[in-house]
Scaffold this active site. Structure first.
Site, mmCIF file in Angstrom:
data_model
loop_
_atom_site.group_PDB
_atom_site.id
_atom_site.type_symbol
_atom_site.label_atom_id
_atom_site.label_comp_id
_atom_site.label_asym_id
_atom_site.label_seq_id
_atom_site.Cartn_x
_atom_site.Cartn_y
_atom_site.Cartn_z
ATOM 1 N N ASP A 94 -3.034 -10.671 -2.492
ATOM 2 C CA ASP A 94 -3.624 -10.111 -1.271
ATOM 3 C C ASP A 94 -5.070 -9.719 -1.542
ATOM 4 O O ASP A 94 -5.437 -9.352 -2.667
ATOM 5 C CB ASP A 94 -2.821 -8.876 -0.858
ATOM 6 N N HIS A 128 -6.540 -7.109 -0.583
ATOM 7 C CA HIS A 128 -6.591 -5.670 -0.817
ATOM 8 C C HIS A 128 -5.702 -5.310 -2.006
ATOM 9 O O HIS A 128 -4.614 -5.860 -2.162
ATOM 10 C CB HIS A 128 -6.133 -4.898 0.424
ATOM 11 N N HIS A 160 0.815 -1.227 0.000
ATOM 12 C CA HIS A 160 0.000 0.000 0.000
ATOM 13 C C HIS A 160 0.846 1.274 0.000
ATOM 14 O O HIS A 160 0.316 2.365 -0.249
ATOM 15 C CB HIS A 160 -0.945 0.033 1.201
ATOM 16 N N ASP A 202 -4.980 -12.731 3.280
ATOM 17 C CA ASP A 202 -6.222 -12.220 3.860
ATOM 18 C C ASP A 202 -7.440 -12.421 2.969
ATOM 19 O O ASP A 202 -8.537 -11.969 3.315
ATOM 20 C CB ASP A 202 -6.075 -10.742 4.245
#
Length: 308
Positions: A161, A163, A124, A245
């Site tokens: 991931d 996200h 991120h 995740d």
């Protein structure tokens, strides 16, 4: 197959506070899962600190200076999710340094693949912004190091991931010789990763999945979209942003993957590497916040990297 595992006790010193999902126990649980007899052949290595100059191709000087200027005697919230405390700088430098060392290991040839079990995660972190638990973009630092030290040109990141890796996309999108591909839940944090986000030379491929998507949707996205695109790109090095995740048990999102899906996607990525960049695969831990599910998924991933 010789697979190197890079970690360091200092990554446990990044204290995010009680109840924060990105906690030191993530590393403890993963390392415990990798202590069973089948993982004895892992080459267990120390993640070094990244030199500051290795961060500069991925991040602006202003961003690096801002992180260095944060107080190291107390906890600072960079944003509502991203924490910096007394042990955070060393942990972040070792996370980036472990990624660099993983690249060196596969390029020197003494490891056929590497898994970097460090924190904080990185995907991120944008070129000029820390966010989403991430301080420096470890996978981007690794990519630019591969260029600077090893003269590689075409480098790909595959990100599973849950996200979207907005930071990696931000850094890679302007460079036609860097390729970023991601499956991720949409809608979900950070709100990026739409199909129409394609990069300067169609070098970004986003495959968003709606909440509730499971194994079939995930595997179809990789098999029919991302894996062919990676093959067409012909990477000289394959980096993996390995977030766990998207597991059905994870508390931060609503995809429905199981451990077997991480074995499957790892094997699919290894097949791409076998064709275009044999023995040049480096995987970096990103997310994963149910401790038991993350540890089991990481073990499945490393088992596949070891070709067990």
């Amino acid at each position: 197959m010789n697979v190197a595992l890079f970690t360091h006790p200092a990554v446990l010193g990044h204290d995010t506070g009680p109840e924060h999902p990105e906690c030191a126990d993530r590393i403890r649980f993963i390392l415990r899962a990798l202590e069973t007899p089948e993982f004895v052949p892992l080459l267990r290595e120390i993640a070094p600190e990244a030199p500051l100059e290795a961060l500069r191709p991925a991040h602006t000087r202003a961003h690096i200076d801002a992180i260095l200027a944060l107080p190291r005697d107390r906890v600072t919230y960079i944003d509502g999710d991203t924490v910096f405390g007394p042990g955070s700088l060393e942990a972040a430098l070792r996370a980036a340094g472990g990624a660099i060392a993983g690249v060196d290991a596969v390029m020197e040839g003494w490891a056929k693949a590497a898994f970097i079990a460090t924190r904080p995660p990185g995907h991120h972190a944008e070129s000029n912004r820390a966010m989403g638990f991430c301080l420096f973009n470890n996978v981007a630092v690794a990519a630019f190091h591969a260029r600077a030290r090893w003269g590689l040109k075409r480098i790909a990141v595959a990100d599973f991931d849950v996200h979207h890796g907005n930071g990696t996309q931000d850094i890679f999108a302007p460079d036609p010789d860097l390729f970023y591909a991601s499956t991720h839940q949409q809608p979900c944090y950070p709100g990026t990763g739409m199909v129409y986000e394609r990069g300067v030379a169609a070098n970004v491929l986003n495959v968003p999945l709606p909440p509730g998507s499971g194994s079939d949707d995930f595997r179809e996205s990789w098999e029919h979209k991302i894996i062919p695109a990676l093959g067409a790109f012909r990477p000289e090095l394959l980096l993996i942003s390995a977030g766990f995740d998207a597991h059905a048990a994870d508390p931060l999102a609503q995809l429905r993957l199981r451990e077997a899906d991480y074995s499957w996607v790892t094997n699919a990525l290894l097949a791409v590497a076998d064709t275009h960049c044999p023995d040049r695969v480096v995987s970096l831990l990103e997310g994963g916040y149910n401790l038991t599910a993350t540890a089991a998924s990481a073990a499945a991933h490393v088992r596949a990297l070891m070709r067990l």
